[in-house]
Scaffold this motif. Structure first.
Motif, PDB file in Angstrom:
ATOM      1  N   LYS A  19      65.572  86.749 -36.176  1.00  0.00           N
ATOM      2  CA  LYS A  19      64.323  87.390 -36.584  1.00  0.00           C
ATOM      3  C   LYS A  19      63.533  86.422 -37.449  1.00  0.00           C
ATOM      4  O   LYS A  19      64.104  85.584 -38.137  1.00  0.00           O
ATOM      5  CB  LYS A  19      64.578  88.679 -37.380  1.00  0.00           C
ATOM      6  CG  LYS A  19      65.142  89.835 -36.582  1.00  0.00           C
ATOM      7  CD  LYS A  19      65.296  91.072 -37.458  1.00  0.00           C
ATOM      8  CE  LYS A  19      65.877  92.241 -36.679  1.00  0.00           C
ATOM      9  NZ  LYS A  19      66.028  93.444 -37.545  1.00  0.00           N
ATOM     10  N   ASN A  39      70.503  87.092 -43.927  1.00  0.00           N
ATOM     11  CA  ASN A  39      69.098  87.358 -44.205  1.00  0.00           C
ATOM     12  C   ASN A  39      68.632  86.498 -45.365  1.00  0.00           C
ATOM     13  O   ASN A  39      69.334  86.387 -46.377  1.00  0.00           O
ATOM     14  CB  ASN A  39      68.882  88.835 -44.554  1.00  0.00           C
ATOM     15  CG  ASN A  39      69.422  89.759 -43.478  1.00  0.00           C
ATOM     16  OD1 ASN A  39      69.344  89.451 -42.295  1.00  0.00           O
ATOM     17  ND2 ASN A  39      69.989  90.882 -43.883  1.00  0.00           N
ATOM     18  N   ASN A  81      66.049  85.673 -40.366  1.00  0.00           N
ATOM     19  CA  ASN A  81      67.388  86.188 -40.099  1.00  0.00           C
ATOM     20  C   ASN A  81      68.114  85.219 -39.176  1.00  0.00           C
ATOM     21  O   ASN A  81      67.564  84.773 -38.171  1.00  0.00           O
ATOM     22  CB  ASN A  81      67.331  87.570 -39.445  1.00  0.00           C
ATOM     23  CG  ASN A  81      66.869  88.642 -40.406  1.00  0.00           C
ATOM     24  OD1 ASN A  81      66.186  88.363 -41.391  1.00  0.00           O
ATOM     25  ND2 ASN A  81      67.235  89.889 -40.114  1.00  0.00           N
ATOM     26  N   LYS A 104      60.211  85.434 -43.998  1.00  0.00           N
ATOM     27  CA  LYS A 104      61.551  86.023 -43.901  1.00  0.00           C
ATOM     28  C   LYS A 104      62.241  85.518 -42.634  1.00  0.00           C
ATOM     29  O   LYS A 104      61.625  85.444 -41.565  1.00  0.00           O
ATOM     30  CB  LYS A 104      61.462  87.547 -43.889  1.00  0.00           C
ATOM     31  CG  LYS A 104      60.958  88.130 -45.207  1.00  0.00           C
ATOM     32  CD  LYS A 104      61.012  89.637 -45.207  1.00  0.00           C
ATOM     33  CE  LYS A 104      60.543  90.215 -46.534  1.00  0.00           C
ATOM     34  NZ  LYS A 104      61.413  89.799 -47.659  1.00  0.00           N
ATOM     35  N   GLU A 151      74.712  88.916 -39.570  1.00  0.00           N
ATOM     36  CA  GLU A 151      73.405  88.291 -39.761  1.00  0.00           C
ATOM     37  C   GLU A 151      73.260  87.840 -41.212  1.00  0.00           C
ATOM     38  O   GLU A 151      73.634  88.564 -42.135  1.00  0.00           O
ATOM     39  CB  GLU A 151      72.258  89.248 -39.422  1.00  0.00           C
ATOM     40  CG  GLU A 151      71.884  89.252 -37.953  1.00  0.00           C
ATOM     41  CD  GLU A 151      70.522  89.904 -37.730  1.00  0.00           C
ATOM     42  OE1 GLU A 151      69.885  89.592 -36.718  1.00  0.00           O
ATOM     43  OE2 GLU A 151      70.121  90.735 -38.561  1.00  0.00           O
ATOM     44  N   GLU A 184      64.953  84.090 -47.125  1.00  0.00           N
ATOM     45  CA  GLU A 184      63.507  83.927 -47.238  1.00  0.00           C
ATOM     46  C   GLU A 184      63.173  82.490 -47.613  1.00  0.00           C
ATOM     47  O   GLU A 184      63.839  81.873 -48.441  1.00  0.00           O
ATOM     48  CB  GLU A 184      62.974  84.888 -48.294  1.00  0.00           C
ATOM     49  CG  GLU A 184      61.460  84.946 -48.399  1.00  0.00           C
ATOM     50  CD  GLU A 184      61.019  86.028 -49.369  1.00  0.00           C
ATOM     51  OE1 GLU A 184      60.680  87.137 -48.915  1.00  0.00           O
ATOM     52  OE2 GLU A 184      61.036  85.765 -50.589  1.00  0.00           O
TER      53      GLU A 184
END
Length: 313
Positions: free
Chosen positions: A225, A182, A273, A271, A180, A184
């Protein structure tokens, strides 16, 4: 001693006279231009360029505004409103293209005042319009056995009122296990106004973005996500094989309105993912994909304030 006092007094007199002249120029009738970011405005009162009005009870006048868009994107559904003590209706133009000018005007009327009554009531000209800010960033994926310096992701943003910042590192894709990325997305108000609409319709209101579109461009990746929510909770927002996420003022009402709220002076942090769905397809070399963001919103700016004096007949 008397000569020294007289000399000092003369200097003070000349200084006061000089400052008075500077102040007079600053408040002259010809100082009727205002600039707010990429918008430039020239104000006309009854056809004369000036920045003040003196009206008597129930007197009519016309305010004109030459509005120039010095930005690189069009402003659309442009509505102007006069705020203060004068009665008037809104002015409207469909759009102002980049580096062009449109003219807005308002027929205004002073309120009824009693004989001898006099008030100062500044008149503010508010401009509201629809706007779209777009941006993208590179998403860099390297294989598991990559041992060189990775390329740096690049990004760009087009727009004059909201800024978009991306924080995504380089992802090393392992052959086994979960992979994944991650990151922002940060949205900032970089203009002189605020997110707002001249009239609240279709679920939009103060500080609410009308629409946020986030799209992945690349194979074997998907949004897993967003905003702390798992993929199963994003079903109403995801499409395009889980590569596109669309937020609107309507579909975020039920407990998620904070995802489209951008309060003036603050930042909106989103945020995100991104899941690699087929790790083996990333093992043959570096891959550079894209994340694109498009934000549609209303924006309001108080473009100018006119000194307004009203008196009874």
């Amino acid at each position: 001693m008397n000569k020294k006092i007289l000399f000092a007094f003369s200097l003070l007199f000349l200084l006061a006279l000089s400052l008075g002249c500077i102040g007079g120029n600053k408040n002259s009738n010809n100082n009727a231009q205002a600039t707010s970011g990429t918008l430039n405005a020239t104000i006309l009162i009854n056809g004369v360029q000036r920045n003040n009005m003196v009206l008597v009870s129930e007197q009519n006048a016309q305010i004109g505004l030459k509005l120039k868009n010095n930005g690189n994107e069009p402003i659309e559904n442009v509505t102007g409103r006069v705020l203060g003590c004068l009665n008037s209706s809104d002015a409207f133009t469909e759009e102002v293209l980049p580096h062009t000018q449109k003219y807005l005007s308002w027929d205004v009327k002073a309120p009824e005042l009693g004989e001898g009554e006099k008030i100062n009531c500044p008149t503010t000209i508010r401009i509201c319009f629809d706007y779209t800010t777009k941006g993208y960033t590179d998403l860099v994926f390297v294989p598991e056995d990559y041992n060189e310096a990775p390329p740096s992701p690049s990004y760009t943003v087009s727009g004059d009122y909201l800024g978009i910042n991306y924080k995504f590192g380089v992802a090393r894709v392992m052959k086994q296990g979960d992979n994944e990325m991650n990151g922002e997305i940060t949205i900032n108000n970089i203009g002189d106004g605020w997110v707002d609409y001249i009239n609240y319709t279709n679920g939009v209101s103060l500080n609410t973005l009308r629409k946020v579109n986030i799209t992945l461009i690349g194979d074997n990746i998907a949004i897993s996500k967003f905003g702390g929510l798992d993929q199963s909770e994003l079903s109403n927002w995801l499409s395009n094989d889980k590569k596109t996420l669309i937020l609107t003022a309507d579909n975020t009402k039920e407990g998620y309105s904070y995802l489209t709220k951008l309060v003036q002076g603050k930042s909106l942090f989103l945020k995100l993912n991104i899941n690699v769905t087929n790790p083996n397809s990333f093992q043959d070399g570096t891959k550079i994909y894209q994340l694109r963001t498009e934000i549609n919103y209303g924006y309001c700016i108080d473009i100018a304030t006119l000194d307004t004096t009203l008196s009874g007949r």
